[in-house]
Design a protein around this motif. Structure first.
Motif, PDB file in Angstrom:
ATOM      1  N   LEU A  94     -26.669 -17.323  -3.716  1.00 31.72           N
ATOM      2  CA  LEU A  94     -27.920 -17.379  -4.477  1.00 31.72           C
ATOM      3  C   LEU A  94     -27.632 -17.538  -5.974  1.00 31.72           C
ATOM      4  O   LEU A  94     -28.285 -18.331  -6.660  1.00 31.72           O
ATOM      5  CB  LEU A  94     -28.740 -16.108  -4.216  1.00 31.72           C
ATOM      6  N   ARG A  95     -26.635 -16.815  -6.462  1.00 33.98           N
ATOM      7  CA  ARG A  95     -26.289 -16.919  -7.888  1.00 33.98           C
ATOM      8  C   ARG A  95     -25.660 -18.277  -8.200  1.00 33.98           C
ATOM      9  O   ARG A  95     -25.840 -18.819  -9.297  1.00 33.98           O
ATOM     10  CB  ARG A  95     -25.325 -15.798  -8.268  1.00 33.98           C
ATOM     11  N   GLU A  96     -24.937 -18.827  -7.242  1.00 37.72           N
ATOM     12  CA  GLU A  96     -24.328 -20.147  -7.447  1.00 37.72           C
ATOM     13  C   GLU A  96     -25.398 -21.223  -7.603  1.00 37.72           C
ATOM     14  O   GLU A  96     -25.282 -22.118  -8.438  1.00 37.72           O
ATOM     15  CB  GLU A  96     -23.412 -20.478  -6.264  1.00 37.72           C
ATOM     16  N   HIS A  97     -26.475 -21.108  -6.803  1.00 38.19           N
ATOM     17  CA  HIS A  97     -27.562 -22.083  -6.879  1.00 38.19           C
ATOM     18  C   HIS A  97     -28.483 -21.824  -8.076  1.00 38.19           C
ATOM     19  O   HIS A  97     -29.167 -22.748  -8.539  1.00 38.19           O
ATOM     20  CB  HIS A  97     -28.391 -22.049  -5.588  1.00 38.19           C
ATOM     21  N   SER A 133     -27.996 -19.972 -11.540  1.00 37.06           N
ATOM     22  CA  SER A 133     -27.064 -19.287 -12.438  1.00 37.06           C
ATOM     23  C   SER A 133     -27.759 -18.342 -13.410  1.00 37.06           C
ATOM     24  O   SER A 133     -27.106 -17.486 -14.018  1.00 37.06           O
ATOM     25  CB  SER A 133     -26.248 -20.319 -13.219  1.00 37.06           C
ATOM     26  N   PHE A 134     -29.083 -18.451 -13.565  1.00 35.34           N
ATOM     27  CA  PHE A 134     -29.796 -17.550 -14.474  1.00 35.34           C
ATOM     28  C   PHE A 134     -29.982 -16.153 -13.895  1.00 35.34           C
ATOM     29  O   PHE A 134     -30.391 -15.226 -14.607  1.00 35.34           O
ATOM     30  CB  PHE A 134     -31.161 -18.140 -14.853  1.00 35.34           C
ATOM     31  N   LEU A 135     -29.707 -15.973 -12.602  1.00 37.31           N
ATOM     32  CA  LEU A 135     -29.831 -14.659 -11.979  1.00 37.31           C
ATOM     33  C   LEU A 135     -28.642 -13.780 -12.346  1.00 37.31           C
ATOM     34  O   LEU A 135     -27.492 -14.214 -12.227  1.00 37.31           O
ATOM     35  CB  LEU A 135     -29.886 -14.784 -10.455  1.00 37.31           C
ATOM     36  N   ASP A 136     -28.887 -12.537 -12.779  1.00 39.14           N
ATOM     37  CA  ASP A 136     -27.764 -11.610 -12.921  1.00 39.14           C
ATOM     38  C   ASP A 136     -27.504 -10.943 -11.568  1.00 39.14           C
ATOM     39  O   ASP A 136     -28.242 -11.150 -10.594  1.00 39.14           O
ATOM     40  CB  ASP A 136     -28.006 -10.590 -14.032  1.00 39.14           C
ATOM     41  N   ALA A 137     -26.433 -10.158 -11.501  1.00 41.85           N
ATOM     42  CA  ALA A 137     -26.000  -9.600 -10.211  1.00 41.85           C
ATOM     43  C   ALA A 137     -27.065  -8.699  -9.593  1.00 41.85           C
ATOM     44  O   ALA A 137     -27.320  -8.761  -8.381  1.00 41.85           O
ATOM     45  CB  ALA A 137     -24.696  -8.835 -10.401  1.00 41.85           C
ATOM     46  N   ASN A 138     -27.705  -7.851 -10.410  1.00 48.77           N
ATOM     47  CA  ASN A 138     -28.695  -6.916  -9.870  1.00 48.77           C
ATOM     48  C   ASN A 138     -29.939  -7.644  -9.368  1.00 48.77           C
ATOM     49  O   ASN A 138     -30.505  -7.289  -8.321  1.00 48.77           O
ATOM     50  CB  ASN A 138     -29.091  -5.895 -10.935  1.00 48.77           C
TER      51      ASN A 138
END
Length: 539
Positions: free
Chosen positions: A435-438, A440-445
């Motif tokens: 999900l983060r790869e697709h 990139s604006f998402l942080d881990a939490n």
């Protein structure tokens, strides 16, 4: 979602009353067998008991002391079946049971009475060998495929000992599972709708009249006051705390079977320890409570058992329950908790089958189903149950009704994923990384929260978003317009409360002003999204 065509309603095979976990599970199972299904709920899905649990898929270790082996075996057998079907909203958790050799308990369970008779010097104590034997039985009753078994822990060297007082030197560690209870409800309802069921929230059953081989059911839209009717060949009464009231509104029978209402209250504090294990704590009164990691930054403590006499009186934690839970936890914790440490509290009413037990704690958690088909069209009344056994209860309920109505169809839900749960249990971290790869604006939490709520559906929800601004308005706590519209169109949410306290627990992180803005937005959007009427089948 589409508006429900009240005036041209067909004759449904089954009308389910109650949008808790049992009602939504029954609707899903029946729709998957090809039955035409209508589910009605007078409030939001999971707005009662099913969103106020201790959030566990567990066998119920303490029920072994009451010799409830059948209940424990069935619940243990369901744990891994359910984990495979919903790896996004349920996951394994290790539980630490500190051994208390010097503590005496006011314990009147059948096990303690037998032990006191055979070995009177042990009165009031649970010896280590008895706890270990119970945990061995717990590990063995239903078999395990991937949940690890019990082990002994040295609290002087294990991280589990850090928050505990130094007097606790040894503990037993065993496996059970965590579940996001109210998301379990909405995902069952969504799956039922996607299989053709009509799901009507904010719709109250006013009465039902048996007409030979079918029921004429009168309903009311609680938002508009509009009344309308439905016809159904069978009814399932999964009203939870209102099951007795609904019997009186439908079958008009002299059924003596009744429900015992037991209030359970919980408190939430800021996170009390760093590791991800839970605690199973024994009290001097013979009861137990859990300390559970909760929503990343919090600890959940519960529960109580108090009689609750009126389902129409909203349950609220009392000062004595609050002090009881704080005092119980303080028997074990180095850090002394006070009322100022509580950031949230909630209470729910458990509708237990009334087996005549002497106390609320001793009342059985077994479910009981009573079929009434003497006057023609059948109605099945559901009493009691645990969230862990909801799938088996639902399957057996549809079996009973199908047999009464001479309908074919076999249970099918074992291991079948709920929406978003179509990935292996061990690949949660892989899905978060994808999900983060697709995006990139998402942080881990943020990515973890989305995967733990929506699983593979998170990829569809965010499809096409290259930046945070592509998700629309942000309401706080990383709750986006895209997510809110998903919940409104896919998961029957109508108000901010539905979103921040049932489809999520973001209410812990959002201000009153942020929640108020969300409510205004959702009110504006309901008409634009054609959601002015109660919700029905997913489109």
């Amino acid at each position: 979602m589409a508006n429900d065509p009240h005036h041209d309603a067909p004759v449904f095979d089954l009308l389910v009353i109650g949008g808790g976990v049992n009602g939504c599970g029954i609707a899903r199972d029946a729709a998957g067998r090809g039955l035409s299904v209508c589910l009605v709920e007078k409030d939001d899905l999971g707005s009662g008991t099913s969103s106020a649990s201790t959030k566990l898929f567990h066998g119920g270790l303490r029920y072994l002391e009451y010799f409830e082996f059948k209940l424990v075996r069935e619940a243990l057998g369901e744990r891994e079946i359910l984990l495979k079907a919903m790896p996004h909203i349920a996951w394994p958790m290790r539980f630490v049971l500190p051994y208390t050799p010097s503590m005496r308990f006011e314990n009147d369970t059948p096990t303690s009475k037998l032990l006191s008779t055979v070995m009177p010097w042990m009165k009031g104590r649970r010896p280590a060998w008895l706890i270990r034997a119970g945990l061995f039985l717990y590990d063995s009753l239903a078999g395990r495929k991937f949940l690890p078994g019990t082990k002994t822990v040295d609290l002087a060297t294990d991280p589990a000992g850090v928050p505990l007082k130094d007097e606790f030197e040894k503990a037993f560690e065993y496996s059970d599972c965590w579940v996001q209870d109210s998301r379990l409800v909405s995902l069952n309802a969504r799956d039922a709708a996607e299989r053709g069921a009509s799901v009507l929230t904010r719709t109250e059953l006013i009465g039902a009249e048996r007409q030979a081989d079918q029921w004429l059911v009168t309903l009311k839209n609680v938002e508009t006051g509009e009344r309308f009717t439905k016809q159904a060949r069978m009814l399932a009464n999964a009203g939870g705390p209102w099951v007795r009231d609904l019997i009186d509104r439908t079958s008009r029978s002299n059924m003596k079977t009744d429900v015992r209402l037991v209030k359970g209250s919980h408190i939430v504090t800021h996170r009390l320890y760093e590791h991800d294990k839970a605690y199973f704590l024994q009290g001097r009164d013979g009861r137990i409570i859990f300390l559970l990691p909760y929503e990343e930054d919090y600890t959940l403590i519960g529960t109580t058992d108090r009689e609750h006499h009126d389902p129409n009186v909203p349950p609220e934690i009392s000062e004595s329950e609050r002090d009881y839970l704080l005092g119980f936890a303080n028997e074990y914790l180095k850090q002394k908790l006070t009322p100022d440490d509580i950031v949230w509290a909630y209470s729910g009413v458990r509708p237990l089958y009334d087996d005549g037990a002497s106390s609320a704690t001793a009342a059985t958690r077994e479910y009981v189903m009573v079929l009434d088909d003497n006057g023609g069209a059948p109605i099945l009344n559901v009493f009691g149950g645990k969230i862990t056994t909801y799938r088996r209860l639902s399957e057996q309920a549809v079996d009973r009704l199908s047999e009464a109505a001479n309908r074919s169809g076999k249970g099918w839900t074992a291991g079948v994923p709920l929406p978003g749960g179509d990935f292996p249990v061990a690949e949660v971290d892989k899905l978060i990384a994808s999900l983060r790869e697709h995006h990139s604006f998402l942080d881990a939490n943020w990515a973890k929260r989305l995967v733990r709520a929506y699983g593979t559906d998170a990829l569809e929800m965010l499809d096409g978003a290259r930046a945070k601004r592509d998700l629309g308005e942000m309401f706080g706590a990383d709750l986006s317009q895209s997510e809110v519209e998903w919940l409104m169109t896919r998961e029957f949410a109508r108000t901010a409360e539905d979103v921040v306290w049932r489809r999520s627990k973001l209410g812990l992180r959002m201000s009153d002003q942020e929640i108020g803005r969300l409510d205004d937005f959702m009110e504006e959007k309901r008409s634009a999204l054609d959601l002015a009427a109660p919700m029905t089948a997913a489109g």
